[in-house]
Design a protein around this motif. Structure first.
Motif, PDB file in Angstrom:
ATOM      1  N   LEU A   1      -1.599   8.354   4.079  1.00 56.09           N
ATOM      2  CA  LEU A   1      -1.218   8.570   2.676  1.00 56.09           C
ATOM      3  C   LEU A   1      -2.332   9.272   1.901  1.00 56.09           C
ATOM      4  O   LEU A   1      -2.066  10.109   1.040  1.00 56.09           O
ATOM      5  CB  LEU A   1      -0.885   7.223   2.022  1.00 56.09           C
ATOM      6  N   ARG A   2      -3.565   8.950   2.222  1.00 58.55           N
ATOM      7  CA  ARG A   2      -4.688   9.625   1.560  1.00 58.55           C
ATOM      8  C   ARG A   2      -4.697  11.107   1.924  1.00 58.55           C
ATOM      9  O   ARG A   2      -4.961  11.976   1.082  1.00 58.55           O
ATOM     10  CB  ARG A   2      -6.001   8.950   1.982  1.00 58.55           C
ATOM     11  N   ARG A   3      -4.387  11.415   3.190  1.00 62.39           N
ATOM     12  CA  ARG A   3      -4.364  12.806   3.646  1.00 62.39           C
ATOM     13  C   ARG A   3      -3.193  13.574   3.020  1.00 62.39           C
ATOM     14  O   ARG A   3      -3.330  14.731   2.646  1.00 62.39           O
ATOM     15  CB  ARG A   3      -4.257  12.827   5.171  1.00 62.39           C
TER      16      ARG A   3
ATOM     17  N   ARG B   1      -2.827   3.868   5.455  1.00 63.86           N
ATOM     18  CA  ARG B   1      -3.674   4.224   4.307  1.00 63.86           C
ATOM     19  C   ARG B   1      -4.333   5.584   4.506  1.00 63.86           C
ATOM     20  O   ARG B   1      -4.389   6.400   3.576  1.00 63.86           O
ATOM     21  CB  ARG B   1      -4.730   3.141   4.097  1.00 63.86           C
ATOM     22  N   GLU B   2      -4.811   5.838   5.717  1.00 68.25           N
ATOM     23  CA  GLU B   2      -5.444   7.132   6.006  1.00 68.25           C
ATOM     24  C   GLU B   2      -4.427   8.269   5.892  1.00 68.25           C
ATOM     25  O   GLU B   2      -4.724   9.336   5.351  1.00 68.25           O
ATOM     26  CB  GLU B   2      -6.043   7.109   7.419  1.00 68.25           C
TER      27      GLU B   2
ATOM     28  N   ALA C   1      -1.939  13.103   0.169  1.00 64.24           N
ATOM     29  CA  ALA C   1      -2.145  13.277  -1.275  1.00 64.24           C
ATOM     30  C   ALA C   1      -2.959  14.521  -1.604  1.00 64.24           C
ATOM     31  O   ALA C   1      -3.029  14.932  -2.766  1.00 64.24           O
ATOM     32  CB  ALA C   1      -2.845  12.044  -1.856  1.00 64.24           C
ATOM     33  N   GLN C   2      -3.534  15.157  -0.581  1.00 66.02           N
ATOM     34  CA  GLN C   2      -4.355  16.345  -0.818  1.00 66.02           C
ATOM     35  C   GLN C   2      -3.470  17.574  -1.016  1.00 66.02           C
ATOM     36  O   GLN C   2      -2.401  17.689  -0.415  1.00 66.02           O
ATOM     37  CB  GLN C   2      -5.312  16.583   0.370  1.00 66.02           C
TER      38      GLN C   2
ATOM     39  N   CYS D   1       0.806  -1.230   0.000  1.00 65.88           N
ATOM     40  CA  CYS D   1       0.000   0.000   0.000  1.00 65.88           C
ATOM     41  C   CYS D   1       0.837   1.277   0.000  1.00 65.88           C
ATOM     42  O   CYS D   1       0.331   2.342  -0.354  1.00 65.88           O
ATOM     43  CB  CYS D   1      -0.969   0.017   1.189  1.00 65.88           C
TER      44      CYS D   1
END
Length: 415
Positions: free
Chosen positions: A380-382, A377-378, A384-385, A189
């Protein structure tokens, strides 16, 4: 003559020089000026290629140090290698036990000295180790525009079995398997580069072999290429170069390294070269090392520093040094996983630098592999913003030209 001993001997410079004087007639003054005399001789003879004199230079360095210092050093004579006790292989080691000797000339020469680092923690132990009285001790937090650090403490695998590199647990198949599953889940991931640090070369070799037998290594290589640090400098440099190439082309890679090794001390894994670093275990020094035993005894007698306090301080500092490779600028981001149940103890965790502890949330303690994967995962998602690199009014980290002019005007008005 001294190397013909049949048992391990350890002594200070004074007793060693006294013994040398009585048996060979060489006094302390003669030893003290060995380095200067060799240097003067080489200059007089106009020798430019000094490589062939390296061995005699080492002998002169040894003699000068023994003749100069009466304390803070230990001479250890080992008659054989512990792995082959029946074969004579004498080794004479000179070990510095007192770090304050190296920095003392700096304090004597300069009126003001500023010591700064990201791993000076716990900060109150350094004045003892370096034998000085600080005028100001201050610890600063990192000025960041966003929470770009995500440290985690992992204590068990997905099967809830605890993980640790303690001597009685490190060879347990369950621990080895859980470490392997942790890495496999993360490489599936986490984009780009992943760096793993192990407590020693021997442990890294053993665990990589076990992962290979369990087919875990092959599964990891389905996601990323694997590169390994060795004790050969050329091989390690080549592995690092190919690791960076794999990250540059988008393939991603995993780099296996060792705490206290070349990579841990001076190689940065900034930007896409290091999005995650995993510290497998607590990198304690080899406690049966005779040099370490001599140093611990010296620190206890001279500075009243307990053995356990120094060993824990040194191990956690090394762990912080390793994981700190992943974040090298304000725009960078990365995750750190301390994979050992001992990091969950307050006495270990509290010795981490403040810039790591300030980002280590209670919810990121005592994690299993599944929980760590969810947090990763949370995060990396944050990350990416899109975000404002200059920061908002509350989190300004970059100064504009107008800010600098205002500060200069205020300073001028103050005078």
């Amino acid at each position: 003559m001294r190397l013909q001993t049949e048992k391990v001997e350890s002594e200070g410079p004074v007793s060693f020089v006294t013994s040398l004087s009585s048996k060979a007639g060489i006094d302390q003054k003669t030893l003290k000026f060995c380095y200067d005399r060799l240097h003067s001789l080489l200059l007089t003879l106009e020798v430019t290629d000094t490589d062939e004199f390296l061995h005699i230079q080492a002998v002169c360095d040894f003699a000068t140090l023994v003749g100069t210092y009466t304390r803070g050093f230990s001479i250890i004579i080992e008659p054989f290698d512990e792995r082959m006790p029946h074969i004579p292989d004498p080794v004479l080691q000179l070990s510095c036990l007192d770090a304050s000797l190296a920095i003392k000339p700096v304090f004597q020469r300069f009126q003001s000295v500023v010591i700064t680092s990201g791993t000076l923690s716990p900060i109150d132990l350094y004045p003892k180790l370096l034998n000085f009285n600080p005028v100001i001790i201050q610890s600063f937090t990192m000025s960041l525009t966003r929470d770009c650090l995500c440290p985690m403490v992992l204590t068990c695998g997905s099967d809830q079995l605890p993980v640790s590199t303690k001597f009685d647990m490190r060879s347990d198949p369950g621990v080895v398997r859980n470490y392997g599953r942790l890495l496999l889940e993360m490489v599936s991931c986490v984009p780009d580069g992943v760096v793993c640090f192990f407590v020693s070369y021997s442990y890294m070799d053993a665990i990589v072999n076990s992962w290979n037998e369990m087919q875990i290594l092959q599964d990891i290589m389905q996601h990323k290429l694997v590169f390994i640090e060795t004790q050969d400098v050329v091989e390690t440099t080549l592995a690092l170069d190919n690791y960076r190439k794999a990250c540059d082309c988008g393939r991603g890679a995993v780099f296996f390294s060792v705490a206290r090794g070349k990579v841990a001390e001076g190689i940065d894994f900034d930007r896409h070269y290091g999005r995650l670093v995993i510290m497998f275990g607590v990198p304690f020094q080899y406690t049966l090392s005779r040099i370490l035993i001599a140093r611990l005894e010296y620190l206890r007698e001279t500075f009243q520093i307990k053995e356990g306090d120094f060993l824990t301080f040194d191990a956690v500092r090394q762990a912080a040094q390793c994981v700190g490779r992943v974040i090298r600028s304000k725009a960078d981001y990365g995750m750190m996983i301390f994979a050992d149940k001992r990091y969950n103890r307050h006495d270990k965790r509290s010795k981490l630098p403040g810039w790591i502890l300030s980002h280590l949330k209670d919810a990121h303690l005592n994690l299993s592999t599944d929980m760590a994967l969810h947090i990763a995962r949370e995060f990396l998602r944050r990350m990416a913003q899109p975000y404002d690199k200059a920061g908002s009014e509350k989190k300004r980290t970059l100064l504009s030209q107008a800010d600098l002019e205002n500060m200069e005007a205020q300073a001028t008005a103050g005078f």
